[in-house]
Design a protein around this motif. Structure first.
Motif, PDB file in Angstrom:
ATOM      1  N   LEU A  21      41.965  -0.108  45.666  1.00 12.43           N
ATOM      2  CA  LEU A  21      43.053   0.068  46.376  1.00 12.43           C
ATOM      3  C   LEU A  21      43.879  -1.047  46.333  1.00 12.43           C
ATOM      4  CD1 LEU A  21      42.340   3.320  48.847  1.00 12.43           C
ATOM      5  CD2 LEU A  21      43.651   3.401  46.433  1.00 12.43           C
ATOM      6  N   ILE A  22      43.233  -2.118  47.086  1.00 17.16           N
ATOM      7  CA  ILE A  22      43.853  -3.233  47.316  1.00 17.16           C
ATOM      8  C   ILE A  22      44.382  -3.807  45.939  1.00 17.16           C
ATOM      9  CG2 ILE A  22      43.863  -5.569  48.110  1.00 17.16           C
ATOM     10  CD1 ILE A  22      41.974  -4.691  50.472  1.00 17.16           C
ATOM     11  N   ILE A  23      43.479  -3.865  44.956  1.00 19.00           N
ATOM     12  CA  ILE A  23      44.219  -4.411  43.720  1.00 19.00           C
ATOM     13  C   ILE A  23      45.358  -3.450  43.122  1.00 19.00           C
ATOM     14  CG2 ILE A  23      43.130  -4.654  41.213  1.00 19.00           C
ATOM     15  CD1 ILE A  23      40.553  -5.542  42.643  1.00 19.00           C
ATOM     16  N   LEU A  24      45.390  -2.088  43.346  1.00 18.32           N
ATOM     17  CA  LEU A  24      46.404  -1.541  42.636  1.00 18.32           C
ATOM     18  C   LEU A  24      47.641  -1.813  43.501  1.00 18.32           C
ATOM     19  CD1 LEU A  24      46.856   1.312  40.766  1.00 18.32           C
ATOM     20  CD2 LEU A  24      46.440   2.564  42.885  1.00 18.32           C
ATOM     21  N   VAL A  25      47.343  -1.786  44.762  1.00 18.53           N
ATOM     22  CA  VAL A  25      48.745  -2.194  45.312  1.00 18.53           C
ATOM     23  C   VAL A  25      49.416  -3.596  44.729  1.00 18.53           C
ATOM     24  CG1 VAL A  25      49.762  -2.886  47.753  1.00 18.53           C
ATOM     25  CG2 VAL A  25      48.353  -0.932  47.485  1.00 18.53           C
ATOM     26  N   VAL A  26      48.329  -4.623  44.968  1.00 16.77           N
ATOM     27  CA  VAL A  26      48.952  -5.903  44.467  1.00 16.77           C
ATOM     28  C   VAL A  26      49.325  -5.771  43.131  1.00 16.77           C
ATOM     29  CG1 VAL A  26      47.916  -8.083  43.693  1.00 16.77           C
ATOM     30  CG2 VAL A  26      47.228  -7.311  45.849  1.00 16.77           C
ATOM     31  N   LEU A  27      48.847  -4.956  42.096  1.00 12.87           N
ATOM     32  CA  LEU A  27      49.602  -4.733  40.772  1.00 12.87           C
ATOM     33  C   LEU A  27      50.772  -4.177  40.798  1.00 12.87           C
ATOM     34  CD1 LEU A  27      46.354  -3.699  38.657  1.00 12.87           C
ATOM     35  CD2 LEU A  27      47.494  -6.114  38.422  1.00 12.87           C
ATOM     36  N   ALA A  30      53.306  -6.684  41.998  1.00 14.62           N
ATOM     37  CA  ALA A  30      53.580  -7.634  40.907  1.00 14.62           C
ATOM     38  C   ALA A  30      54.613  -7.065  39.943  1.00 14.62           C
ATOM     39  CB  ALA A  30      52.267  -8.224  40.271  1.00 14.62           C
ATOM     40  N   PHE A  31      54.428  -5.917  39.545  1.00 17.37           N
ATOM     41  CA  PHE A  31      55.274  -5.189  38.572  1.00 17.37           C
ATOM     42  C   PHE A  31      56.389  -4.936  39.082  1.00 17.37           C
ATOM     43  CE2 PHE A  31      57.142  -1.404  36.832  1.00 17.37           C
ATOM     44  CZ  PHE A  31      57.060  -1.745  35.219  1.00 17.37           C
ATOM     45  N   TYR A  32      56.849  -4.668  40.281  1.00 16.14           N
ATOM     46  CA  TYR A  32      57.960  -4.676  41.103  1.00 16.14           C
ATOM     47  C   TYR A  32      58.670  -5.863  41.136  1.00 16.14           C
ATOM     48  CZ  TYR A  32      61.528  -4.275  44.767  1.00 16.14           C
ATOM     49  OH  TYR A  32      62.534  -4.299  45.455  1.00 16.14           O
ATOM     50  N   GLN A  33      58.049  -6.884  41.477  1.00 16.84           N
ATOM     51  CA  GLN A  33      58.575  -8.354  41.355  1.00 16.84           C
ATOM     52  C   GLN A  33      59.071  -8.773  40.191  1.00 16.84           C
ATOM     53  OE1 GLN A  33      59.613 -10.158  43.979  1.00 16.84           O
ATOM     54  NE2 GLN A  33      58.998  -8.661  45.643  1.00 16.84           N
ATOM     55  N   VAL A  34      58.392  -8.615  39.202  1.00 16.52           N
ATOM     56  CA  VAL A  34      58.620  -8.835  37.776  1.00 16.52           C
ATOM     57  C   VAL A  34      59.825  -8.217  37.380  1.00 16.52           C
ATOM     58  CG1 VAL A  34      57.849  -8.794  35.203  1.00 16.52           C
ATOM     59  CG2 VAL A  34      56.315  -9.764  36.938  1.00 16.52           C
ATOM     60  N   ASN A  35      60.009  -6.699  37.563  1.00 18.04           N
ATOM     61  CA  ASN A  35      61.254  -5.979  37.270  1.00 18.04           C
ATOM     62  C   ASN A  35      62.437  -6.549  37.895  1.00 18.04           C
ATOM     63  OD1 ASN A  35      62.210  -3.963  35.929  1.00 18.04           O
ATOM     64  ND2 ASN A  35      61.771  -2.558  37.292  1.00 18.04           N
TER      65      ASN A  35
END
Length: 69
Positions: A21-27, A30-35
């Motif tokens: 779950l932590i890895i999922l939240v981090v991903l 990260a996707f939100y920041q890139v967008n």
């Protein structure tokens, strides 16, 4: 059953779920920041295009005035 029942899993199982779950939240973050960064770049590129177009128009006006002289 040393861990107290059929519904309880081993601690290692829970650790794996929590880490997943932590890895999922981090991903997702990260996707939100890139967008967000890409959208900011789009806005900046649009501003630069507008400035370039304005400069082009001004250059053409100056060229016409110089040709008149």
């Amino acid at each position: 059953m040393p861990w107290g029942g059929g519904y309880m899993s081993t601690p290692n199982g829970w650790i794996s779920v929590i880490l997943g779950l932590i890895i999922l939240v981090v991903l997702v973050f990260a996707f939100y920041q890139v967008n967000k960064t890409l959208n900011e770049f789009k806005v900046e590129i649009e501003r630069l295009k507008n400035a370039l177009e304005e400069t082009r128009k001004n250059t053409e006006e100056v060229r016409r005035k110089l040709e008149e002289v």
